[in-house]
Motif scaffolding. Sequence first.
Motif: not given
Length: 134
Positions: A46-54
């Motif tokens: 989840l944190l990886n995906n949120l970082s990518g989206v951000a």
Amino acid sequence: MQEATQKKPWSAWLMAAAYFLAGINHFRVPEFYLPLIPDYLGHKILLNNLSGVAEVVLALCLINARSRKWAAWGIIAMLLAFVPAHIWMIQKDGCLDPNGLCVPVWVAWVRLLIVHPLLLWWAYRCCKTTTATS
């Protein structure tokens, strides 16, 4: 007459390209980023995906002059949120995955004490808007 001008728009465009590509890379090669996320944070995917989206969203916002200032502040906040990952790498002596990501510990220190502050400075400096009179 006053108008907002961008000091170095090419710098903002370069930053946008860098963060856009980095953001996309979170989805292309998540196995590179997952070991960088400290275990104590949990929810690594989840944190990886949120970082990518951000990174992708902020990069796109850098392109628009109207949102550039806020995108730069978002990048600064994001970079500050990444500090635990740099500390994590130092705590692990530069080796987060014996079969993958290992660097000399001095490289981890350079990332934290030199590269990261330079990225923060870049986001702050190149994306500041100034008011010019004409």
